[in-house]
Design a protein around this motif. Sequence first.
Motif, PDB file in Angstrom:
ATOM      1  N   ARG A   1      47.356  34.966  29.005  1.00 21.39           N
ATOM      2  CA  ARG A   1      46.138  35.561  29.552  1.00 21.39           C
ATOM      3  C   ARG A   1      46.403  37.020  29.915  1.00 21.39           C
ATOM      4  NH1 ARG A   1      48.361  32.252  33.615  1.00 21.39           N
ATOM      5  NH2 ARG A   1      48.573  33.264  35.658  1.00 21.39           N
TER       6      ARG A   1
ATOM      7  N   ARG B   1      41.545  36.870  31.620  1.00 19.55           N
ATOM      8  CA  ARG B   1      40.853  35.852  30.819  1.00 19.55           C
ATOM      9  C   ARG B   1      41.834  35.224  29.844  1.00 19.55           C
ATOM     10  NH1 ARG B   1      37.040  39.777  27.046  1.00 19.55           N
ATOM     11  NH2 ARG B   1      38.739  40.947  26.108  1.00 19.55           N
TER      12      ARG B   1
ATOM     13  N   ALA C   1      31.637  36.321  31.222  1.00 24.40           N
ATOM     14  CA  ALA C   1      32.905  36.838  31.752  1.00 24.40           C
ATOM     15  C   ALA C   1      32.718  38.277  32.244  1.00 24.40           C
ATOM     16  CB  ALA C   1      33.988  36.773  30.682  1.00 24.40           C
TER      17      ALA C   1
ATOM     18  N   LEU D   1      39.144  33.922  34.080  1.00 22.25           N
ATOM     19  CA  LEU D   1      37.860  33.544  33.486  1.00 22.25           C
ATOM     20  C   LEU D   1      38.120  32.749  32.209  1.00 22.25           C
ATOM     21  CD1 LEU D   1      35.999  36.936  34.071  1.00 22.25           C
ATOM     22  CD2 LEU D   1      35.936  34.867  35.481  1.00 22.25           C
TER      23      LEU D   1
ATOM     24  N   GLN E   1      31.508  35.233  26.683  1.00 21.32           N
ATOM     25  CA  GLN E   1      32.093  36.555  26.971  1.00 21.32           C
ATOM     26  C   GLN E   1      31.115  37.435  27.768  1.00 21.32           C
ATOM     27  OE1 GLN E   1      35.439  36.928  26.583  1.00 21.32           O
ATOM     28  NE2 GLN E   1      35.088  34.758  26.099  1.00 21.32           N
TER      29      GLN E   1
END
Lengths: 202, 202
Positions: free
Chosen positions: B198, B172, B156, B144, B153
């Motif tokens: 990530r 993410r 997400a 994401l 966010q």
Amino acid sequence: MSRNLIGPELQRVIDLIGKLPGLGPRSARRVALYLLKRRDALLIPLAEALSDAAGKITRCSVCGTYDTVDPCTVCSTPGRDQSVICVVQDVPDLWALERAGSYRGQYHILGGVLSALDGVGPEKLNLDSLVQRSAQPEVKEIILALSATVDGQTTAHYISDRLEHLDVRISRLAQGLPVGGELDHLDDGTLTAAMMSRRGLD
Amino acid sequence: MSRNLIGPELQRVIDLIGKLPGLGPRSARRVALYLLKRRDALLIPLAEALSDAAGKITRCSVCGTYDTVDPCTVCSTPGRDQSVICVVQDVPDLWALERAGSYRGQYHILGGVLSALDGVGPEKLNLDSLVQRSAQPEVKEIILALSATVDGQTTAHYISDRLEHLDVRISRLAQGLPVGGELDHLDDGTLTAAMMSRRGLD
Ligand SMILES: [Zn+2]
Ligand SMILES: [Zn+2]
């Protein structure tokens, strides 16, 4: 990689939009994407409007403004005063004065002002045709409606010298022009005041 | 008066340009005039480029980006990793990640982020197709790559919930995203660092 990814058609749109004043590469990408997302509502209409404008809009052979007819709407309006020509730097200045609504004479678009820095000499301005127009017997006054910048006032004095041998009154916008101010930025009231209190060039 | 003076063709160009992001009425007039002054060099090429783009560029039916081929160049590149899909807010984010060059998987363009203020609900985003794609057996990870804003966010977490029932790892971008920063503004190094580090969504 980005160029291959975007493809030549979109890259060309981005490159051309990036050439417009005030638009850098990043905002050109944003504008291009905005257009793609609004294909029927904006992209196609804009493409057609630009093509239509390119085909129909021409410069007025008298004053130099843009219109679909030549002479332009202003030059061919019967009621307007034929004895006075208002000299402006560029087309938006004509639009601004027409919006202000206080002037009903003729116009002449210079297409710029003299500028040593930008390399603009008299040969780049629409001056010869101004001298010819000013020599017509019906013309009694030339208003130099140029910006109150150094280049604008240099240009006003240069034009005044070029017209000195003619029997015309030369005036300029006076009261209301803030020093360093550009004509196109002024409100209607200020423009009207400046027009009303114009005075002969020293 | 100004509208009559300008004429419908030019007024239409000015009105349409004024609808572009970052361009108000005044800059639209400036841009229109700039185009008229460069009829052959810019006005006609731009009209043709826009028309060409409108005719050839389409949305990729897989990832949602713009290209002249469907599936797009990215989706149809054979060497790219089929096991990971990077979800981005919009097309410029895909371009930014491709410029950074650190990612070689698939993409998915959401077309926005959830926003209570802007009235963007899940139904306005390209979400159903993401769920379908994520359910394919070869897909192992969904990244994401959304901006570090509240809306980004929130989105997400919403997507994470929607994909919870699937056997995919959801990660993410982490290190390197400045708080409140938008993905499209970041330099390549920051983007690469964020991609490398990530981590799984909490
Ligand atoms: Zn004219
Ligand atoms: Zn694609």
